[in-house]
Scaffold this motif. Structure first.
Motif, PDB file in Angstrom:
ATOM      1  N   ASP A 247      16.425  79.149 -41.258  1.00 45.19           N
ATOM      2  CA  ASP A 247      16.039  79.887 -39.816  1.00 45.19           C
ATOM      3  C   ASP A 247      15.416  81.572 -40.431  1.00 45.19           C
ATOM      4  OD1 ASP A 247      15.495  80.121 -36.747  1.00 45.19           O
ATOM      5  OD2 ASP A 247      16.892  81.593 -37.277  1.00 45.19           O
ATOM      6  N   SER A 248      16.426  81.486 -40.804  1.00 44.78           N
ATOM      7  CA  SER A 248      16.079  83.691 -41.596  1.00 44.78           C
ATOM      8  C   SER A 248      15.843  83.959 -42.323  1.00 44.78           C
ATOM      9  CB  SER A 248      18.369  84.073 -41.550  1.00 44.78           C
ATOM     10  OG  SER A 248      18.722  83.837 -42.697  1.00 44.78           O
ATOM     11  N   GLY A 282      15.683  67.099 -44.477  1.00 44.79           N
ATOM     12  CA  GLY A 282      15.770  65.683 -43.404  1.00 44.79           C
ATOM     13  C   GLY A 282      16.526  65.437 -42.780  1.00 44.79           C
ATOM     14  N   ALA A 283      17.738  65.698 -42.704  1.00 47.67           N
ATOM     15  CA  ALA A 283      19.064  65.623 -42.437  1.00 47.67           C
ATOM     16  C   ALA A 283      18.937  65.850 -41.108  1.00 47.67           C
ATOM     17  CB  ALA A 283      20.830  65.660 -42.954  1.00 47.67           C
ATOM     18  N   VAL A 284      18.282  67.423 -41.253  1.00 52.01           N
ATOM     19  CA  VAL A 284      18.677  68.654 -39.882  1.00 52.01           C
ATOM     20  C   VAL A 284      17.792  67.824 -39.069  1.00 52.01           C
ATOM     21  CG1 VAL A 284      18.162  70.925 -39.568  1.00 52.01           C
ATOM     22  CG2 VAL A 284      19.301  70.687 -41.755  1.00 52.01           C
ATOM     23  N   PHE A 285      16.404  67.319 -39.582  1.00 53.19           N
ATOM     24  CA  PHE A 285      15.346  66.808 -38.497  1.00 53.19           C
ATOM     25  C   PHE A 285      15.930  65.681 -37.807  1.00 53.19           C
ATOM     26  CE2 PHE A 285      11.134  69.063 -39.136  1.00 53.19           C
ATOM     27  CZ  PHE A 285      11.545  70.532 -39.745  1.00 53.19           C
ATOM     28  N   TYR A 286      16.247  65.319 -38.291  1.00 54.75           N
ATOM     29  CA  TYR A 286      16.918  63.947 -37.617  1.00 54.75           C
ATOM     30  C   TYR A 286      17.833  63.536 -36.836  1.00 54.75           C
ATOM     31  CZ  TYR A 286      14.185  60.845 -40.073  1.00 54.75           C
ATOM     32  OH  TYR A 286      13.117  59.816 -40.723  1.00 54.75           O
ATOM     33  N   ARG A 287      18.665  65.399 -36.967  1.00 56.94           N
ATOM     34  CA  ARG A 287      20.212  65.840 -36.182  1.00 56.94           C
ATOM     35  C   ARG A 287      18.906  66.345 -34.817  1.00 56.94           C
ATOM     36  NH1 ARG A 287      24.959  68.047 -36.808  1.00 56.94           N
ATOM     37  NH2 ARG A 287      24.859  66.124 -37.726  1.00 56.94           N
ATOM     38  N   ALA A 288      18.271  67.542 -34.937  1.00 59.37           N
ATOM     39  CA  ALA A 288      17.533  67.746 -33.789  1.00 59.37           C
ATOM     40  C   ALA A 288      17.107  66.624 -32.929  1.00 59.37           C
ATOM     41  CB  ALA A 288      16.892  68.668 -34.606  1.00 59.37           C
ATOM     42  N   GLU A 326      18.123  78.155 -33.616  1.00 65.49           N
ATOM     43  CA  GLU A 326      17.902  78.053 -34.478  1.00 65.49           C
ATOM     44  C   GLU A 326      18.075  77.172 -35.356  1.00 65.49           C
ATOM     45  OE1 GLU A 326      21.285  81.077 -36.238  1.00 65.49           O
ATOM     46  OE2 GLU A 326      21.713  78.982 -36.065  1.00 65.49           O
ATOM     47  N   LEU A 327      18.948  75.635 -34.853  1.00 63.09           N
ATOM     48  CA  LEU A 327      18.174  74.090 -35.490  1.00 63.09           C
ATOM     49  C   LEU A 327      16.484  73.904 -35.035  1.00 63.09           C
ATOM     50  CD1 LEU A 327      18.514  71.349 -35.964  1.00 63.09           C
ATOM     51  CD2 LEU A 327      19.756  71.160 -33.858  1.00 63.09           C
ATOM     52  N   MET A 328      16.375  74.234 -33.623  1.00 63.66           N
ATOM     53  CA  MET A 328      15.492  73.821 -32.725  1.00 63.66           C
ATOM     54  C   MET A 328      13.955  75.163 -33.412  1.00 63.66           C
ATOM     55  SD  MET A 328      15.876  71.776 -30.950  1.00 63.66           S
ATOM     56  CE  MET A 328      14.319  71.748 -29.737  1.00 63.66           C
ATOM     57  N   SER A 329      13.887  75.840 -34.240  1.00 66.08           N
ATOM     58  CA  SER A 329      12.946  77.222 -35.063  1.00 66.08           C
ATOM     59  C   SER A 329      12.627  75.847 -35.945  1.00 66.08           C
ATOM     60  CB  SER A 329      13.261  78.634 -34.930  1.00 66.08           C
ATOM     61  OG  SER A 329      12.926  79.087 -36.070  1.00 66.08           O
ATOM     62  N   LEU A 383       6.271  76.128 -24.672  1.00 65.88           N
ATOM     63  CA  LEU A 383       6.187  76.789 -24.334  1.00 65.88           C
ATOM     64  C   LEU A 383       7.435  77.832 -24.599  1.00 65.88           C
ATOM     65  CD1 LEU A 383       5.182  76.806 -20.351  1.00 65.88           C
ATOM     66  CD2 LEU A 383       4.045  78.674 -21.841  1.00 65.88           C
ATOM     67  N   VAL A 384       8.457  77.008 -24.911  1.00 58.58           N
ATOM     68  CA  VAL A 384       9.783  77.163 -24.857  1.00 58.58           C
ATOM     69  C   VAL A 384      10.297  77.877 -26.841  1.00 58.58           C
ATOM     70  CG1 VAL A 384      11.621  76.043 -25.553  1.00 58.58           C
ATOM     71  CG2 VAL A 384      10.832  75.075 -23.166  1.00 58.58           C
ATOM     72  N   PRO A 385       9.087  77.252 -28.086  1.00 59.61           N
ATOM     73  CA  PRO A 385      10.044  77.805 -28.678  1.00 59.61           C
ATOM     74  C   PRO A 385       8.687  79.334 -28.854  1.00 59.61           C
ATOM     75  CG  PRO A 385       7.874  76.175 -29.208  1.00 59.61           C
ATOM     76  CD  PRO A 385       8.810  75.973 -27.634  1.00 59.61           C
ATOM     77  N   ASP A 386       8.161  79.307 -28.669  1.00 62.72           N
ATOM     78  CA  ASP A 386       6.832  80.779 -28.393  1.00 62.72           C
ATOM     79  C   ASP A 386       7.815  81.427 -27.133  1.00 62.72           C
ATOM     80  OD1 ASP A 386       5.286  79.681 -30.112  1.00 62.72           O
ATOM     81  OD2 ASP A 386       3.686  79.440 -28.194  1.00 62.72           O
TER      82      ASP A 386
END
Length: 429
Positions: A247-248, A282-288, A326-329, A383-386
């Motif tokens: 994310d950073s 991929g594991a990060v995405f599947y977590r989200a 951070e995860l959603m970003s 709208l949510v991320p923006d």
């Protein structure tokens, strides 16, 4: 000899020799720089800055890398040009808006929004670059792009129907930013509608935000509902640190060694859990995706009506996004870096998620076609991320309530049943 050939003089031992040469060798198209710029903007918008090379852009235009350098000194110059060109296109579109001196604020706002919508539709494949500019532009260039964007925002904000003295400049900025996010949502999917219908769907969603529909029922975000946890599980630590670093700094600029060190492991220790950085992503995405699926199922289990389900889905989505921003970003920004099999699977899950929302929406607004409903859902979700990023994902209750208000406005619309005949029967102009 073909008509396209020309003669040139060449020196030889026997004197001057007339040689034929094709125009195609000598001449370059006058719009070559524009071709390069368009190809670069599409590539950056769809794949992000790090994933695109100079050779990729040159190949898309049909030239060599060395030929490309005649027009742009490096990849960054193309990215900067694309980011500035987008905001300049919006400003130019507003410059030519023409209304009578007697026009009301509502009429002026409508015409401004139509200009922005049509410009975005024309640049649909390139407008998504706005998602990358904050991460990859250098500080001075980022300041220039944001200054241009702010000027466009202020021009539209002048005609808001809610521009009463009690409304702060920040509130006006957020309202217009929400409208622009709705319009920009067409860059995150490839659904198709006739342009006239697409214009009107987006326009109605923007005007609903202006009128503030849904504000009275927006729920509050419980700041402690999804706290950040500290875990001693090594796999979980690796996932948490990967999310934070991706994310950073972005996926490409983070090494396996850095992730492992942040989690208190060495690189070989990380490989016990994930065979590669791509598998870790991929594991990060599947977590989200899994967390979103579980939360969605809980909403459907508890909702007593379609309207309650849709409002609860909006509240859940805001809550989850703020609590795990951070995860959603990372989920929104690094999709193209997934392994192809993971990317295909997760995109299918995204599509099914939108279909679920659209099904509920059509129960409330049956005048929407299946595709129109998906457009509206994408607009609300975008709208949510923006807007959340503009709020710095500060979980203060008023931020969550405002964002839920925007989502409700887009989803439920302005007296949706009474406006369907307008959309079907007239042009947005």
């Amino acid at each position: 000899m073909s008509p396209s050939e020309q003669f040139v003089d060449a020196q030889s031992s026997s004197g001057i020799v007339r040689q034929a040469r094709s125009d195609s060798v000598k001449r370059r198209p006058k719009d070559r720089k524009a071709q390069i710029s368009a190809a670069a903007a599409i590539a950056f918008s769809e794949r992000g800055y790090p994933a695109v090379s100079v050779d990729d852009i040159a190949s898309a235009v049909g030239i060599s890398g060395s030929a490309l350098y005649r027009h742009f000194p490096n990849k960054y110059a193309m990215f900067r040009h694309a980011a500035l060109e987008l905001t300049e296109a919006l400003a130019s579109a507003l410059d030519v808006v023409s209304v009578t001196p007697a026009a009301t604020d509502a009429q002026r706002l409508r015409e401004d929004l139509i200009a922005v919508i049509r410009t975005t539709i024309r640049n649909r494949r390139t407008a998504g670059i706005y998602r990358w500019e904050s991460r990859f532009l250098e500080a001075d260039d980022r300041k220039s792009v944001r200054a241009q964007a702010s000027a466009v925002n202020r021009r539209v904000a002048r005609h808001l129907s809610r521009s009463d003295p009690a409304m702060t400049a920040r509130e006006k900025t957020l309202v217009v930013a929400a409208m622009f996010s709705v319009i920009g949502s067409i860059t995150v999917h490839n659904l198709l509608l006739p342009q006239r219908v697409m214009e009107q769907v987006l326009l109605e969603a923007c005007l609903a935000i202006d009128h503030g529909e849904g504000a009275t029922t927006a729920s509050r975000l419980e700041q402690s509902s999804l706290p950040r946890t500290v875990t001693t599980n090594k796999r979980e630590r690796l996932l948490q640190e990967a999310v934070r670093l991706f994310d950073s700094r972005g996926y490409h600029d983070v090494s396996i060694e850095e992730i492992a060190a942040a989690a208190g492991l060495n690189a070989s220790g990380m490989y016990r859990y994930f065979p590669s950085k791509a598998e870790l992503l991929g594991a990060v995405f599947y977590r989200a995706a899994d967390r979103l699926d579980l939360a969605t199922a809980a909403v459907f289990d508890s909702a007593d009506s379609h309207e309650e389900a849709l409002r609860s889905l909006s509240a859940m989505y805001v809550e989850l996004s703020f609590a795990q921003h951070e995860l959603m970003s990372v989920y929104f920004s690094e999709m193209n870096n997934l392994l192809p099999s993971h990317r295909s699977d997760l995109k299918n899950r995204q599509k099914l998620y939108v279909v679920e929302w659209a099904r509920v929406l059509r129960e409330i607004r049956p005048e929407l076609s299946a595709v129109e409903a998906k457009f509206v859902v994408h607009a609300a979700l975008n709208l949510v991320p923006d807007v959340g990023r503009m709020m710095k994902f500060d979980a203060a209750a008023e931020n969550a309530a405002r964002l839920q208000m925007f989502m409700s406005a887009v989803l439920f619309g302005r007296q949706a049943a009474s406006t369907v005949s307008t959309r079907r029967g007239t042009s947005a102009s």
